[in-house]
Design an enzyme around this catalytic site. Structure first.
Site, PDB file in Angstrom:
ATOM      1  N   LYS A   1      45.370  45.026  45.934  1.00  0.00           N
ATOM      2  CA  LYS A   1      45.712  43.606  45.800  1.00  0.00           C
ATOM      3  C   LYS A   1      46.619  43.359  44.592  1.00  0.00           C
ATOM      4  CE  LYS A   1      42.406  41.201  43.986  1.00  0.00           C
ATOM      5  NZ  LYS A   1      42.937  40.932  42.620  1.00  0.00           N
ATOM      6  N   THR A   2      46.250  43.901  43.448  1.00  0.00           N
ATOM      7  CA  THR A   2      47.036  43.666  42.228  1.00  0.00           C
ATOM      8  C   THR A   2      48.441  44.233  42.372  1.00  0.00           C
ATOM      9  OG1 THR A   2      45.014  43.740  40.908  1.00  0.00           O
ATOM     10  CG2 THR A   2      47.088  44.000  39.733  1.00  0.00           C
TER      11      THR A   2
ATOM     12  N   ASP B   1      45.621  34.312  42.274  1.00  0.00           N
ATOM     13  CA  ASP B   1      44.795  35.505  42.459  1.00  0.00           C
ATOM     14  C   ASP B   1      43.331  35.101  42.612  1.00  0.00           C
ATOM     15  OD1 ASP B   1      44.159  38.181  42.621  1.00  0.00           O
ATOM     16  OD2 ASP B   1      44.210  38.527  40.460  1.00  0.00           O
ATOM     17  N   GLU B   2      42.557  35.921  43.307  1.00  0.00           N
ATOM     18  CA  GLU B   2      41.104  35.718  43.470  1.00  0.00           C
ATOM     19  C   GLU B   2      40.805  34.305  43.979  1.00  0.00           C
ATOM     20  OE1 GLU B   2      39.325  38.213  43.346  1.00  0.00           O
ATOM     21  OE2 GLU B   2      39.896  39.599  41.755  1.00  0.00           O
TER      22      GLU B   2
ATOM     23  N   GLN C   1      34.121  38.931  48.983  1.00  0.00           N
ATOM     24  CA  GLN C   1      33.743  39.132  47.590  1.00  0.00           C
ATOM     25  C   GLN C   1      33.598  37.805  46.847  1.00  0.00           C
ATOM     26  OE1 GLN C   1      35.500  42.705  45.559  1.00  0.00           O
ATOM     27  NE2 GLN C   1      36.879  42.720  47.314  1.00  0.00           N
TER      28      GLN C   1
ATOM     29  N   ARG D   1      32.193  49.356  44.965  1.00  0.00           N
ATOM     30  CA  ARG D   1      32.615  49.826  43.640  1.00  0.00           C
ATOM     31  C   ARG D   1      32.735  51.344  43.627  1.00  0.00           C
ATOM     32  NH1 ARG D   1      35.216  46.319  42.833  1.00  0.00           N
ATOM     33  NH2 ARG D   1      34.579  45.750  44.926  1.00  0.00           N
TER      34      ARG D   1
END
Length: 758
Positions: free
Chosen positions: A33-34, A225-226, A256, A616
């Site tokens: 994503k980043t 973002d997010e 998430q 994770r």
């Protein structure tokens, strides 16, 4: 730039190139994503778009810095620095300072932190002569934050009958007055809190068309973002800015969304395509982090949720090992299991401690793992929090115990003399300190005889000091007869420490209450273990000696290159990754949390939280649970979390240790008639005389024989290797599967026989 584009997969490239209208990029865990967001901004800059026209909003300064650094590697550093990129709060405080006079502020307004806000609430509660047990400052502050994030001003609040009725039911009819007073006091002081930075930005844009028009023209490309973590006011601001050009790109993963307790609204991302019907949807479904097994297991879990954007995340890494489910008899054994597995896996896989993470649902769970890791010489660090015995609420209780053991302990006295609040303020404390310093005596000495040491206080304050001394003297007398567990329970009850935290009704208050309950479990385990080792009465001083060693040995975690196992809550783990991940405490009413098990929407968020935990991991996930968990002075039977059953069994390696299944012919070694009474009755215990243990070896003592398999309340399953001693000094040496070899005094031992040898 061309090389950066070549590194993207097809879906990522499509998301980067589309900038003609609204778009939603649903980015699965570990999907890059980043990289996509960074590449998209760099691509716009390379197309000749001025950094002045790009607004990029993040949730952390770290994320903004990371993206700026990456962009600077593609374009020149000066261009990257001129981007309007940062957190919601940093960007909008910048805008507010430019237009402060339009909303009745000066451009040099100051910003309150959480403690400043809480202090103002305390002042208002006192000024309004309200009961601070009903209007608890932490709870009031949290409530004000929630209503601000819901775009509710004091005028809106006063007109809302539903809010008034809710306050009436909670006996907080003056809540609206406090909110209005807080609002007005901030304005007259030229102050904003963190929530104001968002709320006032929204009001500025709504009420001043010329201002919103200015920023609509400036921010021609908006990226967030997010987005699954945005609240109502953040969503409203973004909508206002994008209303004209509609070139808005939001990135996030509904799977998430785990911060509703902070005001996050999953509907913002779920309903994005309804808000912008012409928007394009891009799905980043390739996971670059985890093995196929972990990704498939996470997919099978999250499909159980109804509220979601359909996607199928996949991995092209190796298939990988199944997710191992490890069952322990007790929470204590769970800690030893995890420590043992870390040592074993580290040796077999040639990995560093930093490759391992232990994730838990609540902060209170860290204690057992901290203690078992220490005992196994495994270095660790607490991420995003403090080591258990360094947490404020734990240090408060420890300070009371220190004062009981040593009333001349000045630092302990200063910490607790007015906590919980008993009307002994800083002025009085400073006078006590001055008198003690002037005559070279302890604070306690002055407190014990104020007139002798010339302490100048009024009669009301003198009574409060006398009451506090009487409270501590009472605990000191009890310390002569009670063990630390019983003393601790009495102390928490009489001081009201635990009740005050529960009454806060905030997530932070509940977390602190859970930590104190876990401290009570620590008292119990400490007493129980030492009694089984042959020490009949375990006092507060013994416990403090042990704790001081633990806290003194806390590892220095400042060096980021150091080799530590990481312990953290699942909430803190979001955005991080580790090769080996343990998700512990996988039990009903723990994970998922007991307060959410009957609430459908909250249960979906609990499942998303578990999804975050699973994803994770790069190589392996180990899920652990205990069949018995200690709480409130007793061991409680637990059941495995429903989330384990939510995972397709194809991806699980379920526990198959026969020792856990062997339930036939179990015979208690000692019946409850005296098995626990001796522990709970220290007066009776202290009357028993103990000499040196008789070293005589035996094949059998009562029903117990060498070779028997036993199950202990805390240590789990083990094998009796030796029996020695006589009568009250009879002991069993037991080799436990996880906890190692223990020598147990049978008079206090808490275990049962699993098999009988003829």
């Amino acid at each position: 730039m061309e090389e950066l584009i070549r590194q993207l997969n097809e879906n990522q490239r499509e998301a980067v190139f589309y900038n003609d209208g609204p778009s939603l990029i649903v980015a699965g865990a570990g999907s890059g994503k980043t990289r996509v967001l960074t590449c998209k901004i760099a691509y716009l800059l390379k197309q000749g778009i001025s950094p002045y026209h790009i607004l990029a909003l993040t949730f952390t300064n770290k994320a903004a810095r990371e993206m700026k650094t990456r962009i600077a590697q593609v374009v020149d550093g000066d261009t990257a620095r001129r981007l309007w990129m940062g957190t919601f709060h940093s960007i909008f405080s910048r805008i507010l300072r430019r237009h402060a006079e339009k909303i009745g502020f000066r451009s040099d307004f100051t910003i309150y932190d959480a403690q400043d806000s809480r202090n103002l609430v305390k002042t208002l509660v006192k000024e309004y002569e309200l009961d601070d047990k009903v209007y608890k400052p932490a709870a009031v502050q949290a409530h004000i934050s929630r209503v601000k994030n819901a775009l509710i001003t004091p005028d809106d609040y006063r007109a809302d009958r539903e809010l008034f009725e809710m306050d009436r039911q909670q006996r907080r009819e003056r809540m609206c007055d406090i909110y209005a007073g807080y609002w007005n006091r901030c304005r007259t002081s030229g102050v904003m809190d963190f929530d104001d930075l968002l709320l006032y930005t929204c009001l500025l844009f709504e009420n001043h068309p010329e201002v919103i028009e200015l920023y609509r023209n400036q921010f021609q490309f908006i990226m967030v973002d997010e987005y699954q973590d945005t609240n109502r006011v953040q969503h409203a601001i973004v909508q206002l800015l994008a209303a004209a050009h509609r070139r808005i790109c939001v990135v996030g993963d509904d799977a998430q969304s785990i911060y509703s307790f902070r005001g996050a609204c999953i509907g913002n991302i779920l309903n994005f395509r309804e808000t912008y019907p012409e928007s394009k949807l891009f799905k980043l479904e390739r996971n670059y982090r985890s093995t196929q097994t972990i990704v498939n297991a996470a997919n099978s879990l999250i499909r159980k949720n109804k509220e979601q954007i359909a996607k199928t995340v996949y991995s092209e890494k190796i298939r990988g090992e199944k997710i191992k489910v490890v069952r322990a008899y007790s929470d204590y054994e769970e800690g030893y299991n995890v420590a043992g597995l870390i040592s074993e896996m580290r040796m077999l896989r040639k990995q560093a401690f930093r490759d391992f993470a232990i994730l838990y649902r609540t902060n209170a769970q860290s204690r057992i793992f901290e203690e078992t890791l220490r005992k196994n010489n495994i270095p660790y660090k607490i991420y995003g929090g403090l080591s258990f015995y360094q947490r404020n609420e734990i240090k408060d209780v420890i300070a009371y115990l220190r004062l009981v053991v040593n009333p001349d302990d000045g630092e302990a006295l200063r910490r607790v003399i007015n906590y919980p609040a008993r009307g002994i303020g800083d002025t009085t404390l400073n006078r006590i300190l001055a008198a003690a310093t002037g005559q070279n005596v302890s604070l306690w000495a002055v407190l014990s005889d104020p007139s002798h040491y010339g302490l100048q206080v009024n009669s009301g304050t003198e009574k409060k000091l006398a009451s506090f001394k009487q409270l501590i003297d009472g605990f000191r007398e009890m310390n002569g007869t009670l063990n630390v567990y019983e003393l601790g329970e009495t102390l928490l009850d009489k001081t009201g420490l635990l009740g005050e935290l529960y009454e806060e009704k905030t997530p932070e208050g509940l977390s602190r209450a859970q930590n104190i309950n876990e401290l009570k479990n620590s008292f119990y385990s400490f007493v129980s273990e030492r009694q089984e080792e042959g020490n009949p009465r375990v006092c507060a001083g013994d416990f403090l000696a042990e704790v001081s060693l633990l806290t003194d040995q806390d590892t220095d975690t400042d060096d980021e290159t150091a080799d530590f196992v990481t312990l953290m809550t699942v909430h803190s783990a979001k955005g991080l990754e580790f090769k080996q991940v343990f998700v512990v405490g996988m039990e009903e009413n723990l994970f998922p949390s007991e307060r959410n098990t009957h609430l459908p929407k909250e249960m979906e968020e609990e499942r998303r939280l578990f999804y975050v935990a699973l994803t994770r991991a790069e190589e392996n996930v180990i899920l652990t649970y205990a069949k018995n968990r200690f709480s409130n002075g007793k061991s409680n039977v637990t059941t495995p979390s429903r989330f384990i059953n939510d995972i397709d069994p194809e991806y699980l390696q379920l526990p198959g240790n026969p020792a856990f299944e062997r339930t036939a012919h179990r015979t208690p070694v000692f019946e409850p008639a005296h098995r626990h009474k001796s522990y709970l009755n220290p007066r009776k215990v202290s009357q028993i005389a103990y000499g040196e243990p008789d070293a005589t070896l035996h094949d059998r003592i009562g029903d117990l024989r060498v070779g028997h398999t036993v199950r202990h309340d805390r240590f789990g399953v083990g094998k009796v290797t030796q029996l020695l001693g006589e009568k009250d000094n009879a002991k069993a040496v037991v080799a436990f599967e996880s906890a190692g070899t223990k020598q147990l005094l049978l008079k206090f031992a808490k275990f049962e026989i699993l098999n009988k040898i003829p």
